[in-house]
Scaffold this motif. Structure first.
Motif, short mmCIF file in Angstrom:
data_model
loop_
_atom_site.label_atom_id
_atom_site.label_comp_id
_atom_site.label_asym_id
_atom_site.label_seq_id
_atom_site.Cartn_x
_atom_site.Cartn_y
_atom_site.Cartn_z
N ALA A 131 72.49 23.20 48.86
CA ALA A 131 71.66 24.19 48.15
C ALA A 131 72.06 24.38 46.76
N PRO A 132 71.00 24.61 45.90
CA PRO A 132 71.46 24.62 44.65
C PRO A 132 72.66 25.59 44.00
N ALA A 133 72.86 26.53 44.68
CA ALA A 133 73.92 27.63 44.42
C ALA A 133 75.09 26.86 44.60
N GLU A 134 75.19 26.13 46.10
CA GLU A 134 76.35 25.30 46.37
C GLU A 134 76.69 24.33 45.53
N ARG A 135 75.68 23.45 45.21
CA ARG A 135 75.83 22.25 44.37
C ARG A 135 76.47 22.73 42.84
N VAL A 137 78.53 25.34 41.98
CA VAL A 137 79.77 25.70 42.13
C VAL A 137 80.86 24.38 42.24
N ILE A 138 80.16 23.59 42.99
CA ILE A 138 80.84 22.27 43.10
C ILE A 138 80.85 21.47 41.83
N ASP A 139 79.78 21.15 41.03
CA ASP A 139 79.55 20.75 39.85
C ASP A 139 80.51 21.43 38.64
N LEU A 140 80.54 22.73 38.67
CA LEU A 140 81.25 23.52 37.56
C LEU A 140 82.93 23.07 37.91
N ALA A 141 83.26 23.22 39.19
CA ALA A 141 84.54 22.85 39.60
C ALA A 141 85.08 21.33 39.48
N TYR A 142 84.45 20.48 39.90
CA TYR A 142 84.70 19.22 39.87
C TYR A 142 84.44 18.38 38.87
N LEU A 159 83.90 36.54 42.42
CA LEU A 159 84.90 35.48 42.80
C LEU A 159 84.64 35.38 44.12
N GLY A 160 84.52 36.19 45.05
CA GLY A 160 84.52 36.21 46.61
C GLY A 160 83.08 35.33 46.81
N THR A 161 82.19 35.42 46.00
CA THR A 161 80.94 34.75 46.07
C THR A 161 81.00 33.22 45.78
N VAL A 162 81.78 32.90 44.57
CA VAL A 162 81.98 31.65 44.22
C VAL A 162 83.00 31.10 45.50
N LYS A 163 83.89 31.82 46.06
CA LYS A 163 84.59 31.35 47.14
C LYS A 163 84.01 30.82 48.37
N SER A 164 82.97 31.85 48.50
CA SER A 164 82.23 31.43 50.02
C SER A 164 81.16 30.23 49.43
N ARG A 165 80.61 30.05 48.52
CA ARG A 165 79.83 28.99 48.14
C ARG A 165 80.50 27.85 48.15
N THR A 166 81.55 27.77 47.51
CA THR A 166 82.45 26.74 47.69
C THR A 166 83.04 26.13 49.06
N SER A 167 83.26 27.24 49.87
CA SER A 167 83.70 26.68 51.18
C SER A 167 82.49 26.32 51.91
N ARG A 168 81.17 26.75 51.94
CA ARG A 168 80.17 26.41 52.70
C ARG A 168 79.97 24.97 52.19
#
Length: 188
Positions: A131-135, A137-142, A159-168
């Motif tokens: 999903a775009p929101a998940e992609r 956070v992954i792009d910004l992190a990695y 921050l909790g939203t970032v963590k849940s999106r990253t986990s998903r």
């Protein structure tokens, strides 16, 4: 075009200074070539990829965000250009009217680094399916090297939203790429 030499390389590049482009080529072409060679495994394809990446960078110079570093931006363009070159090679191979499995076997047999390229391609496909929101956070992190706190601040979300999106996202990637792990285990 003459641009103030007191400006940073990024600023001069963004303003269309050809001298800045030459400096960038001297500084970044060798590491970009290494990235492309690692992904594609063939010198002529790697050289083509670097050329394409610089052309794409030059075309996008006006939209470059000078607050971001040139190096990660150029490396990202190089990776995308390598994927484009790889796709072109795949299309050419498919014109031989072989089955995809046969093409994979021929290409891997021809060059062992193609297996790594295939794995890289599999990861890229799995990322594209997020999903775009998940992609994001992954792009910004990695790719952006940001922490989860920095991502939260950057996106203006909790921050909790970032963590849940990253986990998903990581769960989805693990499910999509499980076959790579299984292949690695059977190769041992």
């Amino acid at each position: 075009m003459t641009v103030d030499p007191e400006l940073s390389l990024e600023e001069r590049f963004c303003r269309g200074d050809e001298g800045a482009m030459r400096e960038m080529y001297r500084e970044f072409s060798a590491p970009m070539y290494v990235i492309a060679l690692r992904l594609l495994g063939r010198h002529e394809l790697a050289a083509d990829t670097v050329q394409r990446a610089f052309v794409q960078a030059w075309r996008a110079a006006g939209s470059f965000d000078v607050s971001r570093g040139l190096q990660p931006w150029l490396y990202a363009i190089t990776r995308r250009a390598a994927i484009d070159v790889y796709r072109g090679q795949r299309r050419a191979a498919e014109m031989l009217s072989l089955e995809p499995e046969q093409i994979d076997r021929v290409m891997v047999a021809y060059d062992p680094t193609m297996e790594e390229t295939w794995q890289t391609w599999q990861v890229r496909q799995a990322l594209d399916q997020l999903a775009p929101a998940e992609r994001e956070v992954i792009d910004l992190a990695y790719h952006g090297g940001q922490t989860q706190s920095e991502i939260a601040a950057h996106l203006g979300i909790a921050l909790g939203t970032v963590k849940s999106r990253t986990s998903r996202a990581l769960r989805h990637l693990a499910a999509s790429l499980g076959h790579l792990r299984d292949d690695a285990l059977t190769d041992r």
